[in-house]
Design an enzyme around this catalytic site. Structure first.
Site, PDB file in Angstrom:
ATOM      1  N   ASP A  21       0.850  -1.195   0.000  1.00  0.00           N
ATOM      2  CA  ASP A  21       0.000   0.000   0.000  1.00  0.00           C
ATOM      3  C   ASP A  21       0.883   1.241   0.000  1.00  0.00           C
ATOM      4  O   ASP A  21       1.700   1.420   0.894  1.00  0.00           O
ATOM      5  CB  ASP A  21      -0.893  -0.052   1.261  1.00  0.00           C
ATOM      6  CG  ASP A  21      -1.730   1.210   1.412  1.00  0.00           C
ATOM      7  OD1 ASP A  21      -1.941   1.899   0.394  1.00  0.00           O
ATOM      8  OD2 ASP A  21      -2.173   1.477   2.550  1.00  0.00           O
ATOM      9  N   ASN A  23      -0.425   4.513  -0.216  1.00  0.00           N
ATOM     10  CA  ASN A  23      -1.071   5.764   0.221  1.00  0.00           C
ATOM     11  C   ASN A  23      -1.779   5.670   1.572  1.00  0.00           C
ATOM     12  O   ASN A  23      -2.559   6.551   1.934  1.00  0.00           O
ATOM     13  CB  ASN A  23      -2.050   6.263  -0.855  1.00  0.00           C
ATOM     14  CG  ASN A  23      -3.184   5.277  -1.091  1.00  0.00           C
ATOM     15  OD1 ASN A  23      -3.228   4.212  -0.468  1.00  0.00           O
ATOM     16  ND2 ASN A  23      -4.084   5.618  -1.983  1.00  0.00           N
ATOM     17  N   ASP A  25      -4.207   3.826   2.713  1.00  0.00           N
ATOM     18  CA  ASP A  25      -5.644   3.521   2.872  1.00  0.00           C
ATOM     19  C   ASP A  25      -5.881   2.063   3.270  1.00  0.00           C
ATOM     20  O   ASP A  25      -7.027   1.619   3.357  1.00  0.00           O
ATOM     21  CB  ASP A  25      -6.436   3.881   1.604  1.00  0.00           C
ATOM     22  CG  ASP A  25      -6.082   3.002   0.415  1.00  0.00           C
ATOM     23  OD1 ASP A  25      -5.157   2.155   0.530  1.00  0.00           O
ATOM     24  OD2 ASP A  25      -6.728   3.124  -0.639  1.00  0.00           O
ATOM     25  N   ASP A  29      -1.771  -1.188  -3.800  1.00  0.00           N
ATOM     26  CA  ASP A  29      -2.079  -0.435  -5.016  1.00  0.00           C
ATOM     27  C   ASP A  29      -0.935  -0.510  -6.018  1.00  0.00           C
ATOM     28  O   ASP A  29       0.123  -1.086  -5.743  1.00  0.00           O
ATOM     29  CB  ASP A  29      -2.426   1.033  -4.670  1.00  0.00           C
ATOM     30  CG  ASP A  29      -1.404   1.634  -3.713  1.00  0.00           C
ATOM     31  OD1 ASP A  29      -0.195   1.411  -3.933  1.00  0.00           O
ATOM     32  OD2 ASP A  29      -1.807   2.302  -2.735  1.00  0.00           O
ATOM     33  N   ASP A  98      -4.970 -10.363 -15.818  1.00  0.00           N
ATOM     34  CA  ASP A  98      -5.932 -11.416 -15.517  1.00  0.00           C
ATOM     35  C   ASP A  98      -7.172 -11.144 -16.361  1.00  0.00           C
ATOM     36  O   ASP A  98      -7.797 -10.086 -16.237  1.00  0.00           O
ATOM     37  CB  ASP A  98      -6.270 -11.368 -14.011  1.00  0.00           C
ATOM     38  CG  ASP A  98      -6.624 -12.720 -13.454  1.00  0.00           C
ATOM     39  OD1 ASP A  98      -7.354 -13.459 -14.136  1.00  0.00           O
ATOM     40  OD2 ASP A  98      -6.187 -13.028 -12.328  1.00  0.00           O
ATOM     41  N   ASP A 199      -9.043 -16.434 -16.661  1.00  0.00           N
ATOM     42  CA  ASP A 199      -9.856 -16.949 -15.555  1.00  0.00           C
ATOM     43  C   ASP A 199     -10.824 -18.027 -16.054  1.00  0.00           C
ATOM     44  O   ASP A 199     -11.455 -17.862 -17.099  1.00  0.00           O
ATOM     45  CB  ASP A 199     -10.651 -15.759 -14.978  1.00  0.00           C
ATOM     46  CG  ASP A 199     -11.322 -16.068 -13.661  1.00  0.00           C
ATOM     47  OD1 ASP A 199     -10.607 -16.434 -12.706  1.00  0.00           O
ATOM     48  OD2 ASP A 199     -12.559 -15.938 -13.566  1.00  0.00           O
ATOM     49  N   GLU A 241      -6.740 -20.911 -16.695  1.00  0.00           N
ATOM     50  CA  GLU A 241      -7.096 -21.627 -15.467  1.00  0.00           C
ATOM     51  C   GLU A 241      -8.115 -22.707 -15.834  1.00  0.00           C
ATOM     52  O   GLU A 241      -9.231 -22.402 -16.249  1.00  0.00           O
ATOM     53  CB  GLU A 241      -7.721 -20.649 -14.463  1.00  0.00           C
ATOM     54  CG  GLU A 241      -8.038 -21.306 -13.135  1.00  0.00           C
ATOM     55  CD  GLU A 241      -9.078 -20.559 -12.291  1.00  0.00           C
ATOM     56  OE1 GLU A 241      -9.121 -20.805 -11.076  1.00  0.00           O
ATOM     57  OE2 GLU A 241      -9.844 -19.747 -12.846  1.00  0.00           O
ATOM     58  N   HIS A 315      -3.851 -17.229  -5.197  1.00  0.00           N
ATOM     59  CA  HIS A 315      -4.721 -16.457  -4.297  1.00  0.00           C
ATOM     60  C   HIS A 315      -5.970 -17.217  -3.870  1.00  0.00           C
ATOM     61  O   HIS A 315      -6.746 -16.699  -3.065  1.00  0.00           O
ATOM     62  CB  HIS A 315      -5.109 -15.157  -5.004  1.00  0.00           C
ATOM     63  CG  HIS A 315      -5.931 -15.440  -6.238  1.00  0.00           C
ATOM     64  ND1 HIS A 315      -5.403 -16.053  -7.357  1.00  0.00           N
ATOM     65  CD2 HIS A 315      -7.253 -15.248  -6.508  1.00  0.00           C
ATOM     66  CE1 HIS A 315      -6.360 -16.209  -8.255  1.00  0.00           C
ATOM     67  NE2 HIS A 315      -7.486 -15.732  -7.771  1.00  0.00           N
ATOM     68  N   ASP A 316      -6.214 -18.390  -4.444  1.00  0.00           N
ATOM     69  CA  ASP A 316      -7.391 -19.190  -4.084  1.00  0.00           C
ATOM     70  C   ASP A 316      -7.029 -20.362  -3.177  1.00  0.00           C
ATOM     71  O   ASP A 316      -7.914 -21.098  -2.745  1.00  0.00           O
ATOM     72  CB  ASP A 316      -8.046 -19.776  -5.347  1.00  0.00           C
ATOM     73  CG  ASP A 316      -8.666 -18.722  -6.245  1.00  0.00           C
ATOM     74  OD1 ASP A 316      -9.103 -17.676  -5.730  1.00  0.00           O
ATOM     75  OD2 ASP A 316      -8.701 -18.949  -7.475  1.00  0.00           O
TER      76      ASP A 316
HETATM   77  C1  NOJ Z   1     -11.058 -18.051 -10.363  1.00  0.00           C
HETATM   78  C2  NOJ Z   1     -10.339 -16.997  -9.597  1.00  0.00           C
HETATM   79  O1  NOJ Z   1      -9.021 -17.385  -9.404  1.00  0.00           O
HETATM   80  C3  NOJ Z   1     -11.112 -16.790  -8.313  1.00  0.00           C
HETATM   81  O2  NOJ Z   1     -10.417 -15.977  -7.402  1.00  0.00           O
HETATM   82  C4  NOJ Z   1     -12.454 -16.220  -8.666  1.00  0.00           C
HETATM   83  O3  NOJ Z   1     -13.260 -16.145  -7.512  1.00  0.00           O
HETATM   84  C5  NOJ Z   1     -13.180 -17.080  -9.702  1.00  0.00           C
HETATM   85  N1  NOJ Z   1     -12.330 -17.545 -10.752  1.00  0.00           N
HETATM   86  C6  NOJ Z   1     -14.305 -16.311 -10.334  1.00  0.00           C
HETATM   87  O4  NOJ Z   1     -13.794 -15.321 -11.185  1.00  0.00           O
END
Ligand code: NOJ
Length: 539
Positions: A21, A23, A25, A29, A98, A199, A241, A315-316
């Site tokens: 970050d 700034n 908040d 960013d 992405d 995605d 993906e 990130h998932d």
């Molecule tokens: C896969 C992404 O990696 C995930 O974070 C997202 O929630 C779903 N696709 C829907 O876009």
């Protein structure tokens, strides 16, 4: 096989909301990312995959896009984005965008218009159906719990959303939708990006009336058409993906004739901690033999007729050191072991922010500290179904996507140096021990192990192109393999347990003419591998 620049590239994934970050908040960013480019350059990565930075109401942290050609307010401006591209380029780093085009936000102007009237020009951009017997058209489920159909009062029809109801699915059957997608892709290609992470690519050919979501009959036709109209012939990296990918389908996606994309993310190794047919929240013990079987299969699946991606994290997903490693006593050894195992393999490696520091899962004491829509929905659903709260929390501790989304741990100052304000999600309390500053100058750190591995890939064709052979396939504690290319052979031997184990390859490692990298600073012992010891050596 024709060599491509991305064959020996290493990709680093940045989750902008949690990276840096600038700034105060509390939200990461673009300027924050720019300020850390030297860090990434020091690590040695070639590409940054940026999670969505487009305008979004953030129902699913940017995966619900309301304008594909503008930047989310919290992240900055288009000027900042152009600056990021320029600054990254100076350091020979390319940016992957992405591409989220299975669905938009319900606040995208297309959906706002489509929803108003059955006659709208945009109506057919989405998937609308009449009720059947006064109910949802069928029993398709949303990935975030509940039905995939949402009733829309204005026009008396349901629309499809395979994710949240604020993420209506686009209708790929409509040629105008496909054309809009090419246009927005070309907008970004013209800005000089390095490619796309696409995605849920495997869902684009869905046929909801037949219950088909992944791998629909027209999927590959759509991808080839997209390729021709956008990135084809432009030497960009494209990675899709594809939770449903098999080695057979991966060969079609990543065919070296370049009619589709560079490679896919397949998830078979990730799905090993899921009981088939059950939800991801139903926990299952891990078995190393399964991991060896699955990764081994993907390593030998292609004979120059396809290309792998290599990853443990994103990130998932929960943090790998908390899953296959030991995030307490042997955190450093096991994080390095997992890195050495993956980075010795054939394919393009992806590192998720913080993985290079051995960042771990989080256990927030209260559900109120969690932010992820999927986590919050499953908590509610399971409470309603009568699960005990402790049991639900154990599933969340193991599997929540927020495990990967706590702020990047830069140093030991308040909020791990991520922000001077209040972070949007709490920092993992272990940041005083686990942070970048303490690792960059320590030659034995996890960071420096990753740095070494990236360098090894850049200077050894055997790692990039060598054949893969599994060694000791029946061993339940040791994962070992060999890579060979033009008479050169490199072996990787990894102990997946917290005990010392006997291993017939230790003496060979000890005598080796060159140890390229290992998870212990002391040289190998004879006969045994120490807890989570990994050695990469030349024979
Ligand atoms: C896969 C992404 O990696 C995930 O974070 C997202 O929630 C779903 N696709 C829907 O876009």
């Amino acid at each position: 096989m024709i060599e491509k620049w991305w064959h020996n590239a290493v990709v680093y994934q940045v989750y902008p909301r949690s990276f840096m970050d600038s700034n105060g908040d509390g939200i990461g960013d673009l300027n924050g990312i720019i300020s850390k480019l030297d860090y990434l350059s020091e690590l040695g990565v070639d590409v940054i995959w940026l999670n969505p930075v487009y305008k979004s109401p953030n129902d699913d942290n940017g995966y619900d896009i309301s304008d594909y050609c503008d930047i989310m307010d919290e992240f900055g401006t288009m000027e900042d984005m152009e600056n990021l591209l320029k600054e990254a380029k100076k350091r020979n780093i390319r940016i992957l965008m992405d591409l989220v085009v299975n669905h938009t936000s319900d606040e995208h102007p297309w959906f706002i218009e489509a929803k108003k009237s059955r006659d709208s020009k945009y109506r057919d951009y989405y998937i609308w159906r009449d009720p059947v017997n006064g109910k949802e058209p069928n029993d398709l489920k949303s990935a975030f719990t509940g039905s995939a159909w949402e009733w829309s009062e204005e026009t008396g029809q349901y629309y499809l959303h395979l994710f949240s109801k604020k993420q209506p699915d686009l209708n790929w059957e409509n040629p105008n939708v496909r054309k809009e997608v090419w246009d927005l892709m070309n907008f970004w290609i013209d800005k000089g990006i390095g490619g796309f992470r696409i995605d849920v690519l495997d869902l684009l050919g869905k046929e909801p009336d037949n219950g088909i979501t992944a791998d629909g009959p027209k999927l590959h036709e759509y991808i080839r058409e997209m390729n021709k109209n956008t990135f084809g012939g432009k030497d960009l990296l494209t990675v899709g993906e594809c939770w449903s990918a098999t080695p057979e389908s991966a060969k079609i996606y990543s065919n070296p004739d370049e009619s589709e994309i560079s490679m896919v993310f397949q998830f078979e190794h990730i799905l090993l901690d899921q009981i088939p047919g059950k939800e991801k929240w139903d926990l299952k013990p891990l078995d190393l033999l399964d991991l060896k079987r699955v990764l081994g299969k993907w390593q030998t699946a292609f004979n120059g007729d396809g290309w792998n991606s290599l990853f443990w994290n994103n990130h998932d997903l929960p943090r790998i050191v908390s899953r296959w490693g030991n995030d307490k006593e042997y955190r450093v050894e096991s994080a390095k072991m997992l890195a050495i195992l993956l980075h010795g393999m054939k394919g393009t490696p992806y590192i998720y922010q913080g993985e290079e520091l051995g960042m771990t899962n989080i256990r927030f004491p209260s559900i109120n500290q969690y932010k992820d829509i999927e986590t919050l929905n499953i908590y509610k659903e399971r409470l309603q179904k009568g699960y005990k709260e402790e049991e639900i929390m154990e599933s969340i501790y193991a599997k929540s996507r927020d495990n990967a989304r706590t702020p990047m741990q830069w140093n030991s100052s308040p909020n791990a140096g991520f922000t001077t304000g209040t972070p949007w999600i709490s920092v993992n309390p272990n940041f005083k021990e686990i942070n970048a500053e303490s690792q960059i100058h320590n030659p034995d750190s996890i960071f420096n192990c990753y740095k070494k591995l990236i360098k090894i890939r850049k200077t050894n064709k055997t790692i990039v192109y060598g054949d893969f052979k599994m060694l000791l396939p029946e061993d339940r504690s040791v994962f070992a393999y060999e890579r060979s290319f033009n008479g050169d052979s490199i072996r990787v031997v990894c102990n997946f347990t917290g005990q010392s184990v006997w291993c017939p390859l230790c003496d060979e490692a000890k005598k080796s003419k060159e140890i390229l990298v290992s998870s212990y600073k002391e040289s190998p012992e004879s006969g045994i591998l120490r807890p989570f010891e990994a050695i990469m050596y030349r024979i």
